[in-house]
Design a protein around this motif. Structure first.
Motif, PDB file in Angstrom:
ATOM      1  N   GLU A  21       0.454  -1.254   0.301  1.00 25.42           N
ATOM      2  CA  GLU A  21       0.252   0.041  -0.118  1.00 25.42           C
ATOM      3  C   GLU A  21       0.632   0.711   0.666  1.00 25.42           C
ATOM      4  OE1 GLU A  21      -4.114   1.968  -0.098  1.00 25.42           O
ATOM      5  OE2 GLU A  21      -3.637  -0.712  -0.324  1.00 25.42           O
ATOM      6  N   ILE A  22       2.314   0.850   0.596  1.00 26.60           N
ATOM      7  CA  ILE A  22       3.069   2.536   0.874  1.00 26.60           C
ATOM      8  C   ILE A  22       3.721   3.233  -0.215  1.00 26.60           C
ATOM      9  CG2 ILE A  22       5.025   3.295   1.964  1.00 26.60           C
ATOM     10  CD1 ILE A  22       3.970   1.976   4.370  1.00 26.60           C
ATOM     11  N   GLU A  23       4.025   1.767  -1.281  1.00 24.85           N
ATOM     12  CA  GLU A  23       4.396   1.708  -2.157  1.00 24.85           C
ATOM     13  C   GLU A  23       3.195   2.624  -3.781  1.00 24.85           C
ATOM     14  OE1 GLU A  23       7.363   1.306  -3.200  1.00 24.85           O
ATOM     15  OE2 GLU A  23       8.281   0.698  -1.717  1.00 24.85           O
ATOM     16  N   ALA A  24       2.608   2.034  -3.657  1.00 26.55           N
ATOM     17  CA  ALA A  24       1.361   2.770  -4.445  1.00 26.55           C
ATOM     18  C   ALA A  24       0.857   3.742  -4.101  1.00 26.55           C
ATOM     19  CB  ALA A  24      -0.266   1.488  -3.707  1.00 26.55           C
ATOM     20  N   LEU A  25       0.850   4.534  -2.916  1.00 23.13           N
ATOM     21  CA  LEU A  25       0.733   5.106  -2.127  1.00 23.13           C
ATOM     22  C   LEU A  25       2.289   6.474  -2.933  1.00 23.13           C
ATOM     23  CD1 LEU A  25      -0.702   4.909   0.828  1.00 23.13           C
ATOM     24  CD2 LEU A  25      -1.930   6.114  -1.296  1.00 23.13           C
ATOM     25  N   LYS A  26       3.325   5.882  -2.391  1.00 29.29           N
ATOM     26  CA  LYS A  26       3.990   6.807  -3.000  1.00 29.29           C
ATOM     27  C   LYS A  26       4.396   7.047  -4.822  1.00 29.29           C
ATOM     28  CE  LYS A  26       8.141   4.924   0.049  1.00 29.29           C
ATOM     29  NZ  LYS A  26       9.547   4.417   0.178  1.00 29.29           N
ATOM     30  N   GLN A  27       3.937   6.172  -5.717  1.00 28.31           N
ATOM     31  CA  GLN A  27       3.654   5.939  -7.386  1.00 28.31           C
ATOM     32  C   GLN A  27       2.411   7.082  -7.287  1.00 28.31           C
ATOM     33  OE1 GLN A  27       5.208   4.986  -9.847  1.00 28.31           O
ATOM     34  NE2 GLN A  27       4.723   5.843 -10.883  1.00 28.31           N
ATOM     35  N   GLU A  28       1.369   7.379  -6.367  1.00 26.64           N
ATOM     36  CA  GLU A  28       0.351   7.741  -6.530  1.00 26.64           C
ATOM     37  C   GLU A  28       0.731   9.563  -6.725  1.00 26.64           C
ATOM     38  OE1 GLU A  28      -2.936   7.608  -4.460  1.00 26.64           O
ATOM     39  OE2 GLU A  28      -3.371   5.246  -6.469  1.00 26.64           O
ATOM     40  N   HIS A  29       2.091   9.604  -5.144  1.00 19.60           N
ATOM     41  CA  HIS A  29       2.432  10.671  -5.173  1.00 19.60           C
ATOM     42  C   HIS A  29       3.658  11.678  -6.016  1.00 19.60           C
ATOM     43  CE1 HIS A  29       4.069  14.001  -2.291  1.00 19.60           C
ATOM     44  NE2 HIS A  29       5.468  13.593  -2.824  1.00 19.60           N
ATOM     45  N   ARG A  30       4.411  10.605  -6.922  1.00 19.82           N
ATOM     46  CA  ARG A  30       4.716  10.927  -8.256  1.00 19.82           C
ATOM     47  C   ARG A  30       3.997  11.787  -8.481  1.00 19.82           C
ATOM     48  NH1 ARG A  30       7.472   6.248  -7.459  1.00 19.82           N
ATOM     49  NH2 ARG A  30       8.745   5.927  -5.658  1.00 19.82           N
ATOM     50  N   ASP A  31       3.077  11.117  -9.326  1.00 21.71           N
ATOM     51  CA  ASP A  31       2.275  10.970 -10.363  1.00 21.71           C
ATOM     52  C   ASP A  31       1.812  12.819 -10.046  1.00 21.71           C
ATOM     53  OD1 ASP A  31       2.625   8.987 -11.508  1.00 21.71           O
ATOM     54  OD2 ASP A  31       0.373   8.022 -10.877  1.00 21.71           O
ATOM     55  N   PHE A  32       1.115  12.881  -8.573  1.00 22.95           N
ATOM     56  CA  PHE A  32       0.808  14.029  -8.443  1.00 22.95           C
ATOM     57  C   PHE A  32       1.857  15.368  -8.551  1.00 22.95           C
ATOM     58  CE2 PHE A  32      -2.195  11.821  -5.798  1.00 22.95           C
ATOM     59  CZ  PHE A  32      -3.702  12.118  -6.269  1.00 22.95           C
ATOM     60  N   GLU A  33       3.495  15.350  -8.220  1.00 30.88           N
ATOM     61  CA  GLU A  33       4.097  16.218  -8.356  1.00 30.88           C
ATOM     62  C   GLU A  33       4.575  16.577 -10.368  1.00 30.88           C
ATOM     63  OE1 GLU A  33       7.778  14.541  -6.719  1.00 30.88           O
ATOM     64  OE2 GLU A  33       6.681  15.001  -4.546  1.00 30.88           O
ATOM     65  N   ARG A  34       4.286  15.328 -10.543  1.00 32.24           N
ATOM     66  CA  ARG A  34       4.764  16.141 -12.144  1.00 32.24           C
ATOM     67  C   ARG A  34       3.361  16.811 -12.331  1.00 32.24           C
ATOM     68  NH1 ARG A  34       4.736  11.119 -13.437  1.00 32.24           N
ATOM     69  NH2 ARG A  34       3.024  10.287 -13.675  1.00 32.24           N
ATOM     70  N   LYS A  35       2.010  16.280 -12.348  1.00 33.96           N
ATOM     71  CA  LYS A  35       1.302  16.776 -12.737  1.00 33.96           C
ATOM     72  C   LYS A  35       1.165  18.662 -12.302  1.00 33.96           C
ATOM     73  CE  LYS A  35      -2.153  12.794 -13.304  1.00 33.96           C
ATOM     74  NZ  LYS A  35      -3.604  13.037 -12.394  1.00 33.96           N
ATOM     75  N   ALA A  36       2.197  18.752 -10.922  1.00 38.73           N
ATOM     76  CA  ALA A  36       1.983  19.994 -10.327  1.00 38.73           C
ATOM     77  C   ALA A  36       2.590  21.048 -10.845  1.00 38.73           C
ATOM     78  CB  ALA A  36       2.005  20.406  -8.923  1.00 38.73           C
ATOM     79  N   LEU A  37       3.466  20.177 -11.766  1.00 40.99           N
ATOM     80  CA  LEU A  37       4.876  21.224 -12.035  1.00 40.99           C
ATOM     81  C   LEU A  37       4.346  21.652 -13.343  1.00 40.99           C
ATOM     82  CD1 LEU A  37       7.983  21.420 -12.655  1.00 40.99           C
ATOM     83  CD2 LEU A  37       8.299  19.638 -13.793  1.00 40.99           C
ATOM     84  N   LEU A  38       3.501  20.504 -14.532  1.00 44.23           N
ATOM     85  CA  LEU A  38       3.292  21.077 -15.520  1.00 44.23           C
ATOM     86  C   LEU A  38       2.012  22.246 -15.409  1.00 44.23           C
ATOM     87  CD1 LEU A  38       2.290  17.514 -17.327  1.00 44.23           C
ATOM     88  CD2 LEU A  38       4.538  18.957 -17.963  1.00 44.23           C
TER      89      LEU A  38
END
Length: 632
Positions: free
Chosen positions: A441-458
């Motif tokens: 569950e923690i690994e999945a949450l980390k992946q979602e966090h990376r996606d959020f950071e990428r979207k925020a950068l765009l």
């Protein structure tokens, strides 16, 4: 007496046979013997006792008649101090050790023996030393198995000229009298000394009693000029839990006697003291009358410091005893009848005693909540809902909350579900399984966090590029405000949608042009108005007159009106000056004085030099008077 255990500080009523117990004010009358050099005429006493409760006195209005009275106890001339204490005072003292209040006060005319009854002397001690000694005997006689600890304290004060003075601390000033939320009378700042024995009491009481105000009068060599109040407080505390604490108070009051200044010969300061004493005793009589009536009338406790202190003794919660001292001489007959009438009314007053008890409050509610949380293993449902709602509100207030609020909600749900599963597992196998699932569950949450950071950068890059295209037209454009608002629109199709209705509906442009012309005319007027002060001065000071309203008037008529006003200012009397607008009696007199000192006004603008005539007032004066003169 049955008592219930309270959870906090409260009063425990004394009950008996299912009803609240009441206590009537007991009245004991003591007749002092003849003093030295008295009864020289052989007239005998004016009052005599019939038995242990009844007495009669000569009617001062008709010497052939007698008045009879009935009281709880009558003490004759031969009664000793010990007999007075044993028969009247001692029966109410045990209440002190059980958390209730008691009160003993001596009342009577001056010279009747009140201070002797309360204090006594070394060979015949009075009520105060005997009562304090009996309180120590009652405390020492308590069985050790009762598991109660006792503490005794004392306070001593006097009321002199309506001032509360601390006799244990003579340097103190007038002390206030207060009442707490439980209707208990207290005196902030009053010295309270702990005592452990009767000798300890004497060590504090004897020097404090010397501080009491006394003086000599024609009727008494050592007359008390103040009311003295001794307070003995007994507190007993339970040794074991819940450590109940009961507080009992004993009030021992020696009242100053009422005085007839024609007989006492009081003058100066003695006369002032006598007036204060008689006033407080009169207020005490009014309190007794109000309580005796039984109707819902106001009891004037607050009208005097004495009645304020005796509020608990008369109509309050104390077991009260009044010792009325009277004298046998005929010269005291009038005062004796008044004292007996007061005592007869006082014995009808009823008090309602109760036990004052406090108990330590235990944190029962918090212990119960902790126990319920331990049994269920999860938080209460309502508390969880409140926390989730609060989290949603905080997320909504963030600047970028609209971008990923739904994703955050799903993350929170997954975290809460994971926490529940961890809390519910009880064995080691379950713990190991939950660790494995938690890692995934923690690994999945980390992946979602990376996606959020990428979207925020765009998103941040888009926000930086957007002002670059939208700000260029704003610097170059000089169009109307309607077109400036279009420059803030990011998409081209939206800009065309806003411009197109103006091209299709050309008939609507006419009101806009009319509006534009009207605004320009207003601007021109403002420019002319503001440009007038920069021009050269007009003749006769017309540059100071407002041009907006004058421009529509005939200049010749205006000039005639100005000359007429100037003529009134130079030659008019006081009445004629007051006929002008904005000129009152004071201004007219100032104008006459200015004419006498400086002569006539050469022009209207000289009026502004008169005291109090400011530029604004002058402008108002000119406008009002020009319109008034031209209207005539």
């Amino acid at each position: 007496m049955s008592c219930r255990r309270p959870n906090m500080a409260e009063r425990v009523l004394v009950k008996g046979r299912g009803r609240k117990k009441i206590s009537r004010v007991r009245v004991a009358v003591r007749l002092r013997p003849f003093m030295d050099k008295q009864d020289e005429r052989g007239e005998g006493p004016c009052v005599r006792g019939l038995d242990s409760q009844n007495l009669e006195i000569v009617n001062w209005r008709n010497a052939t008649e007698t008045l009879k009275y009935h009281f709880d106890v009558f003490h004759g001339e031969q009664t000793t101090q010990k007999e007075v204490f044993l028969s009247s005072v001692k029966p109410i003292l045990p209440y002190i050790t059980r958390g209730q209040n008691a009160s003993v006060f001596a009342y009577g005319p001056t010279g009747a023996g009140k201070t002797h009854t309360m204090l006594g002397n070394s060979t015949q001690p009075g009520v105060i030393p005997r009562a304090v000694g009996e309180v120590f005997n009652l405390v020492n006689a308590q069985d050790e198995d009762e598991a109660w600890d006792y503490s005794i304290g004392m306070s001593y004060l006097e009321i002199y000229n309506e001032k509360v003075l601390d006799l244990l601390s003579p340097s103190s000033q007038d002390l206030p009298i207060r009442e707490d939320k439980d209707k208990n009378i207290l005196i902030p700042g009053l010295t309270h000394t702990m005592i452990s024995s009767f000798s300890d009491f004497e060590r504090h009481f004897v020097p404090a009693n010397l501080n009491r105000t006394t003086a000599s009068t024609k009727l008494n060599q050592r007359s008390s000029r103040s009311h003295a109040v001794l307070l003995i407080k007994v507190v007993r505390t339970q040794r074991c839990l819940p450590r109940r604490q009961q507080t009992g108070k004993l009030y021992l009051v020696d009242l100053a006697g009422s005085e007839d200044n024609r007989r006492t010969g009081n003058q100066g300061i003695r006369l002032k003291e006598s007036g204060a004493i008689n006033l407080s005793l009169f207020t005490l009589s009014k309190v007794v009358d109000s309580l005796k009536s039984g109707a819902s009338v106001r009891v004037p406790y607050r009208d005097s410091k004495l009645t304020r202190l005796l509020q608990d003794s008369l109509g309050g919660s104390a077991h009260s005893l009044m010792i009325v001292n009277i004298a046998p001489e005929y010269e005291y007959c009038f005062d004796t009848v008044g004292a007996l009438n007061f005592a007869a009314k006082s014995k009808l007053i009823v008090n309602a005693p109760f036990t004052r008890e406090t108990v330590a409050v235990l944190p029962v509610k918090r212990a119960r909540e902790a126990q319920e949380a331990g049994q269920s293993g999860t938080e209460p449902e309502k508390k969880k809902q409140r926390d989730e709602k609060k989290t949603e509100q905080e997320a909504a207030t963030l600047p970028s909350a609209h971008l990923h609020s739904l994703s955050e909600q799903s993350v929170m749900d997954r975290l809460l579900a994971l926490e529940k599963r961890v809390m519910c597992c009880e064995n080691q196998d379950g713990v190991s399984m939950m660790k494995h699932s938690a890692h995934k569950e923690i690994e999945a949450l980390k992946q979602e966090h990376r996606d959020f950071e990428r979207k925020a950068l765009l998103l941040s890059q888009l926000v930086k590029e957007k002002p670059r295209f939208s700000q260029e037209p704003s610097f170059r454009s000089s169009t109307a405000p309607l077109q400036q608002k279009q420059a803030n629109v990011t998409k081209g199709n939206t800009r065309q949608a806003m411009v197109q209705p103006l091209q299709d509906h050309s008939s609507q442009l006419q009101p806009v042009k009319a509006l534009t012309v009207r605004k320009q005319s207003v601007c021109v007027k403002k420019k002319v108005a503001t440009a007038l002060p920069d021009k050269a001065e007009l003749p006769d000071g017309k540059e100071n007159m407002p041009s907006g309203w004058e421009a529509h008037l005939d200049q010749s008529v205006v000039e005639q009106a100005r000359q007429k006003i100037l003529q009134i200012l130079n030659t008019g009397s006081l009445k004629e000056l007051k006929s002008l607008q904005q000129i009152g009696d004071k201004k007219a007199k100032l104008i006459l004085g200015w004419r006498e000192v400086r002569g006539i006004f050469s022009k209207l603008e000289d009026l502004s030099q008169v005291e109090g005539m400011t530029e604004k007032r002058f402008s108002t004066f000119m406008k009002a008077n020009l319109l008034s003169v031209m209207g005539k």
